[in-house]
Design a protein around this motif. Structure first.
Motif, PDB file in Angstrom:
ATOM      1  N   MET A  32      -1.696  -1.108   0.252  1.00 21.25           N
ATOM      2  CA  MET A  32      -0.535  -0.438   0.802  1.00 21.25           C
ATOM      3  C   MET A  32      -0.872   0.948   1.317  1.00 21.25           C
ATOM      4  N   SER A  33      -1.929   1.534   0.819  1.00 24.88           N
ATOM      5  CA  SER A  33      -2.283   2.892   1.202  1.00 24.88           C
ATOM      6  C   SER A  33      -2.555   3.013   2.703  1.00 24.88           C
ATOM      7  N   GLY A  34      -3.198   2.005   3.279  1.00 27.86           N
ATOM      8  CA  GLY A  34      -3.480   2.036   4.715  1.00 27.86           C
ATOM      9  C   GLY A  34      -2.209   2.054   5.540  1.00 27.86           C
ATOM     10  N   PHE A  35      -1.231   1.269   5.126  1.00 21.08           N
ATOM     11  CA  PHE A  35       0.051   1.242   5.824  1.00 21.08           C
ATOM     12  C   PHE A  35       0.752   2.586   5.706  1.00 21.08           C
ATOM     13  N   ASP A  36       0.743   3.163   4.528  1.00 18.23           N
ATOM     14  CA  ASP A  36       1.376   4.466   4.310  1.00 18.23           C
ATOM     15  C   ASP A  36       0.708   5.548   5.152  1.00 18.23           C
ATOM     16  N   ASP A  37      -0.621   5.481   5.247  1.00 19.71           N
ATOM     17  CA  ASP A  37      -1.357   6.452   6.055  1.00 19.71           C
ATOM     18  C   ASP A  37      -0.988   6.336   7.526  1.00 19.71           C
ATOM     19  N   ARG A  38      -0.902   5.102   8.026  1.00 12.72           N
ATOM     20  CA  ARG A  38      -0.536   4.894   9.436  1.00 12.72           C
ATOM     21  C   ARG A  38       0.891   5.367   9.699  1.00 12.72           C
ATOM     22  N   GLU A  39       1.782   5.105   8.754  1.00 10.69           N
ATOM     23  CA  GLU A  39       3.170   5.533   8.909  1.00 10.69           C
ATOM     24  C   GLU A  39       3.259   7.064   8.950  1.00 10.69           C
ATOM     25  N   LYS A  40       2.544   7.723   8.068  1.00 11.67           N
ATOM     26  CA  LYS A  40       2.528   9.196   8.036  1.00 11.67           C
ATOM     27  C   LYS A  40       1.925   9.755   9.317  1.00 11.67           C
ATOM     28  N   ALA A  41       0.851   9.124   9.796  1.00  9.49           N
ATOM     29  CA  ALA A  41       0.216   9.574  11.037  1.00  9.49           C
ATOM     30  C   ALA A  41       1.175   9.437  12.216  1.00  9.49           C
ATOM     31  N   GLN A  42       1.924   8.341  12.264  1.00 12.34           N
ATOM     32  CA  GLN A  42       2.891   8.142  13.347  1.00 12.34           C
ATOM     33  C   GLN A  42       4.014   9.167  13.269  1.00 12.34           C
ATOM     34  N   GLU A  43       4.466   9.469  12.068  1.00 19.61           N
ATOM     35  CA  GLU A  43       5.507  10.497  11.896  1.00 19.61           C
ATOM     36  C   GLU A  43       5.003  11.856  12.368  1.00 19.61           C
ATOM     37  N   ASN A  44       3.777  12.192  12.023  1.00 23.11           N
ATOM     38  CA  ASN A  44       3.193  13.465  12.455  1.00 23.11           C
ATOM     39  C   ASN A  44       3.056  13.517  13.971  1.00 23.11           C
ATOM     40  N   LYS A  45       2.632  12.409  14.557  1.00 28.49           N
ATOM     41  CA  LYS A  45       2.476  12.346  16.014  1.00 28.49           C
ATOM     42  C   LYS A  45       3.824  12.525  16.698  1.00 28.49           C
ATOM     43  N   SER A  46       4.839  11.861  16.189  1.00 29.43           N
ATOM     44  CA  SER A  46       6.175  11.966  16.773  1.00 29.43           C
ATOM     45  C   SER A  46       6.715  13.391  16.664  1.00 29.43           C
TER      46      SER A  46
END
Length: 78
Positions: A1-15
């Motif tokens: 699950m950590s990989g998914f959480d990391d991608r979600e956080k990265a997308q939030e930061n990008k947005s």
């Protein structure tokens, strides 16, 4: 699950970063428009020109879109 959480956080930061850049670019555009209108159409310079440019930037917070800025400038030029 950590990989998914990391991608979600990265997308939030990008947005968030993209939204900030858009805000800054729009504010800069409005400031430059205000300075141009102040000088070319209203004959203002110096502090008066800068103050009018700030008013143009602030007018963009009334409603979404650019119509509020256009209406503000048109109202001042007439």
């Amino acid at each position: 699950m950590s990989g998914f959480d990391d991608r979600e956080k990265a997308q939030e930061n990008k947005s968030a970063h993209e939204a900030e850049l858009l805000f800054k670019a729009t504010a800069r555009r409005n400031r430059m428009l205000g300075e141009w209108v102040a000088e070319e159409f209203l004959g203002l310079s110096g502090d008066a020109r800068a103050e009018f440019a700030k008013e143009v930037v602030a007018s963009d917070f009334d409603r979404p879109g650019d119509d509020d800025v256009v209406e503000f400038v048109q109202g001042k030029v007439k």
